[in-house]
Design a protein around this motif. Structure first.
Motif, PDB file in Angstrom:
ATOM      1  N   ALA A 221       1.091  -1.401  -0.151  1.00 32.65           N
ATOM      2  CA  ALA A 221      -0.052   0.132  -0.396  1.00 32.65           C
ATOM      3  C   ALA A 221       0.453   1.273  -0.165  1.00 32.65           C
ATOM      4  CB  ALA A 221      -0.838  -0.221   1.290  1.00 32.65           C
ATOM      5  N   ASP A 222       0.074   1.918  -0.914  1.00 29.08           N
ATOM      6  CA  ASP A 222       0.726   3.485  -0.401  1.00 29.08           C
ATOM      7  C   ASP A 222       0.603   4.327   0.699  1.00 29.08           C
ATOM      8  OD1 ASP A 222       3.245   3.299  -2.063  1.00 29.08           O
ATOM      9  OD2 ASP A 222       1.771   3.213  -4.174  1.00 29.08           O
ATOM     10  N   VAL A 223       0.782   5.079   1.207  1.00 31.44           N
ATOM     11  CA  VAL A 223       0.309   6.665   2.300  1.00 31.44           C
ATOM     12  C   VAL A 223       0.772   7.633   1.786  1.00 31.44           C
ATOM     13  CG1 VAL A 223       0.369   7.148   4.395  1.00 31.44           C
ATOM     14  CG2 VAL A 223       0.714   4.705   4.153  1.00 31.44           C
ATOM     15  N   LEU A 224      -0.510   8.068   0.892  1.00 26.56           N
ATOM     16  CA  LEU A 224      -0.117   9.838   0.444  1.00 26.56           C
ATOM     17  C   LEU A 224      -0.082  10.837   1.550  1.00 26.56           C
ATOM     18  CD1 LEU A 224      -1.165   7.016  -1.666  1.00 26.56           C
ATOM     19  CD2 LEU A 224      -2.179   9.068  -2.965  1.00 26.56           C
ATOM     20  N   LEU A 225       1.210  11.634   1.758  1.00 26.04           N
ATOM     21  CA  LEU A 225       1.051  12.360   2.736  1.00 26.04           C
ATOM     22  C   LEU A 225       0.475  14.167   1.980  1.00 26.04           C
ATOM     23  CD1 LEU A 225       3.842  10.770   4.305  1.00 26.04           C
ATOM     24  CD2 LEU A 225       1.993  10.628   5.054  1.00 26.04           C
ATOM     25  N   PRO A 226       0.154  14.776   3.177  1.00 25.44           N
ATOM     26  CA  PRO A 226       0.247  15.922   1.957  1.00 25.44           C
ATOM     27  C   PRO A 226       1.827  16.409   2.696  1.00 25.44           C
ATOM     28  CG  PRO A 226      -0.993  16.049   4.641  1.00 25.44           C
ATOM     29  CD  PRO A 226      -0.253  14.779   4.233  1.00 25.44           C
ATOM     30  N   GLU A 227       1.620  17.635   1.811  1.00 27.36           N
ATOM     31  CA  GLU A 227       2.818  18.563   1.545  1.00 27.36           C
ATOM     32  C   GLU A 227       3.561  19.439   3.259  1.00 27.36           C
ATOM     33  OE1 GLU A 227       4.374  21.995  -0.878  1.00 27.36           O
ATOM     34  OE2 GLU A 227       2.864  21.235  -1.692  1.00 27.36           O
ATOM     35  N   ALA A 239      -4.076   6.688  14.870  1.00 31.93           N
ATOM     36  CA  ALA A 239      -5.367   6.735  15.499  1.00 31.93           C
ATOM     37  C   ALA A 239      -6.511   5.513  14.866  1.00 31.93           C
ATOM     38  CB  ALA A 239      -6.204   8.264  15.814  1.00 31.93           C
ATOM     39  N   LEU A 240      -6.390   5.864  13.408  1.00 29.71           N
ATOM     40  CA  LEU A 240      -7.169   5.070  13.128  1.00 29.71           C
ATOM     41  C   LEU A 240      -6.774   3.486  12.949  1.00 29.71           C
ATOM     42  CD1 LEU A 240     -10.035   4.727  11.183  1.00 29.71           C
ATOM     43  CD2 LEU A 240      -7.914   4.689   9.159  1.00 29.71           C
ATOM     44  N   HIS A 241      -5.449   3.076  13.030  1.00 30.03           N
ATOM     45  CA  HIS A 241      -4.636   1.696  12.818  1.00 30.03           C
ATOM     46  C   HIS A 241      -4.931   1.338  14.477  1.00 30.03           C
ATOM     47  CE1 HIS A 241      -1.603  -1.171  12.263  1.00 30.03           C
ATOM     48  NE2 HIS A 241      -1.290  -0.999  13.612  1.00 30.03           N
ATOM     49  N   LEU A 247      -3.508  -0.493   8.928  1.00 26.44           N
ATOM     50  CA  LEU A 247      -1.729  -0.188   8.110  1.00 26.44           C
ATOM     51  C   LEU A 247      -1.579  -2.544   8.355  1.00 26.44           C
ATOM     52  CD1 LEU A 247       0.184   1.852  11.020  1.00 26.44           C
ATOM     53  CD2 LEU A 247      -0.867   2.279   8.528  1.00 26.44           C
ATOM     54  N   ASP A 248      -2.198  -3.369   8.618  1.00 28.41           N
ATOM     55  CA  ASP A 248      -2.225  -4.830   8.030  1.00 28.41           C
ATOM     56  C   ASP A 248      -3.638  -4.932   7.042  1.00 28.41           C
ATOM     57  OD1 ASP A 248      -0.283  -4.379  10.471  1.00 28.41           O
ATOM     58  OD2 ASP A 248      -1.905  -4.864  11.524  1.00 28.41           O
ATOM     59  N   ARG A 249      -4.609  -3.883   6.644  1.00 29.31           N
ATOM     60  CA  ARG A 249      -5.253  -4.646   5.226  1.00 29.31           C
ATOM     61  C   ARG A 249      -4.834  -4.706   4.051  1.00 29.31           C
ATOM     62  NH1 ARG A 249     -11.179  -2.499   8.159  1.00 29.31           N
ATOM     63  NH2 ARG A 249     -10.287  -3.726  10.008  1.00 29.31           N
ATOM     64  N   GLN A 250      -5.444  -5.459   3.522  1.00 31.13           N
ATOM     65  CA  GLN A 250      -4.892  -5.629   1.692  1.00 31.13           C
ATOM     66  C   GLN A 250      -5.627  -4.126   1.166  1.00 31.13           C
ATOM     67  OE1 GLN A 250      -2.606  -7.667   0.690  1.00 31.13           O
ATOM     68  NE2 GLN A 250      -2.282  -7.965   3.110  1.00 31.13           N
ATOM     69  N   LEU A 251      -5.109  -3.121   0.973  1.00 34.02           N
ATOM     70  CA  LEU A 251      -5.649  -2.005   0.373  1.00 34.02           C
ATOM     71  C   LEU A 251      -4.179  -1.350  -0.326  1.00 34.02           C
ATOM     72  CD1 LEU A 251      -6.149   0.476   4.088  1.00 34.02           C
ATOM     73  CD2 LEU A 251      -7.253  -0.840   2.338  1.00 34.02           C
ATOM     74  N   ILE A 252      -4.787  -0.802  -1.626  1.00 33.09           N
ATOM     75  CA  ILE A 252      -3.631  -0.286  -2.715  1.00 33.09           C
ATOM     76  C   ILE A 252      -2.490   1.435  -1.919  1.00 33.09           C
ATOM     77  CG2 ILE A 252      -3.403   0.620  -5.170  1.00 33.09           C
ATOM     78  CD1 ILE A 252      -6.066  -0.670  -5.861  1.00 33.09           C
ATOM     79  N   ALA A 253      -4.413   1.761  -0.918  1.00 37.35           N
ATOM     80  CA  ALA A 253      -3.347   3.417  -1.184  1.00 37.35           C
ATOM     81  C   ALA A 253      -4.015   3.677   0.398  1.00 37.35           C
ATOM     82  CB  ALA A 253      -4.008   4.255  -1.898  1.00 37.35           C
ATOM     83  N   VAL A 254      -3.933   4.984   0.669  1.00 33.81           N
ATOM     84  CA  VAL A 254      -4.540   5.222   1.985  1.00 33.81           C
ATOM     85  C   VAL A 254      -3.863   7.569   1.873  1.00 33.81           C
ATOM     86  CG1 VAL A 254      -4.476   5.780   4.561  1.00 33.81           C
ATOM     87  CG2 VAL A 254      -3.779   3.582   3.855  1.00 33.81           C
TER      88      VAL A 254
END
Length: 285
Positions: A221-227, A239-241, A247-254
């Motif tokens: 998975a990719d975690v897209l962070l803000p600038e 907090a969500l994790h 973070l342990d789920r099968q995702l393409i992106a967060v």
């Protein structure tokens, strides 16, 4: 018994003789040191007297030749502080050779050549008369591996390239990818270190358009962070994790680029996330 003791005492050298024997070991170095002192004094006098350049150089060469004949030549070169730098490369850069006149050794010139080497951050050169030159180096500290346009390089904390070859042995270091990633790596990795739950899952940090970062996780998975707001975004992610192990789920992106929402993109074919496990998704329009 008295005769035996008398003979032993007769054979035992006196204090003066012992002192002379011991002093012989230091006589040559002391003499050479005196020669060096005289040579330095003569050189200083020649320089201060304002001799023409050609004549001053001739005096200098004569002094160097005389001291070399007296034994002031390079006999040993030692290096302190070397861990990663190649010893042969250091010696070659120093330009030192056995038999070279000690007074012909320029510490400043050698220091400049050593500091031009990829691994050397700082260097110092010590002439230890009569014939020992000691090199002290401080190496750059490997900080991360930088991948850009298909090429890998080892960089330090300032983003400066140390070497571009044989970086495999530093594979345990963080990997940063993309144009401009080297210069900004220290800032991002410093923030990431505050969130070990995320950090241990990150396999690479990718610089996007020289503005912001994506974190590639071991799950793919990719975690897209803000600038400029990486820490706040990671706080939300943690907090969500803690609530839903996202973070342990099968995702393409967060996607964390927007401050008021978090977008999860599941792998195609995976069951959609229960709405209550990701409350921030309810804010999507």
């Amino acid at each position: 018994m008295r005769r035996l003791n008398a003979r032993s005492e007769a054979r035992r050298p006196g204090r003066l003789r012992l002192w002379l024997r011991r002093s012989r070991r230091f006589a040559k170095p002391a003499a050479l040191g005196a020669i060096a002192l005289v040579a330095f004094a003569a050189g200083a006098i020649a320089w201060r007297s304002g001799l023409p350049g050609q004549l001053a150089e001739m005096v200098r060469e004569r002094i160097i030749a005389a001291t070399a004949s007296g034994g002031l030549v390079v006999a040993r070169v030692t290096v302190e502080g070397r861990t990663h730098a190649d010893a042969a490369e250091i010696l070659a850069a120093s330009g030192l050779a056995q038999g070279q006149p000690m007074l012909d050794v320029s510490p400043e010139a050698i220091r400049a050549r050593l500091e031009a080497l990829p691994w050397v951050e700082q260097a110092a050169v010590q002439r230890r008369f009569p014939g020992h030159v000691h090199l002290v180096i401080a190496e750059r500290t490997p900080f991360a591996i930088w991948q850009n346009r298909g090429r890998f390089a080892l960089i330090d904390r300032q983003g400066r390239v140390i070497v571009r070859d044989a970086v495999e042995r530093f594979a345990a270091l963080p990997l940063v990818v993309g144009e401009g990633a080297a210069n900004e790596a220290a800032t991002l990795l410093g923030v990431l270190a505050m969130y070990p739950e995320v950090q241990r899952r990150v396999t690479a940090a990718v610089r996007v358009n020289q503005r912001r970062w994506n974190l590639r996780l071991a799950s793919g998975a990719d975690v897209l962070l803000p600038e400029g707001h990486e820490a706040a975004a990671l706080e939300r992610l943690i907090a969500l994790h803690q609530e839903n192990q996202v973070l342990d789920r099968q995702l393409i992106a967060v996607d964390l680029r927007l401050p008021d929402r978090m977008v999860l993109r599941p792998v195609p074919g995976e069951q959609p996330e229960p709405r209550q496990t990701a409350p921030e998704r309810r804010t999507r329009g």
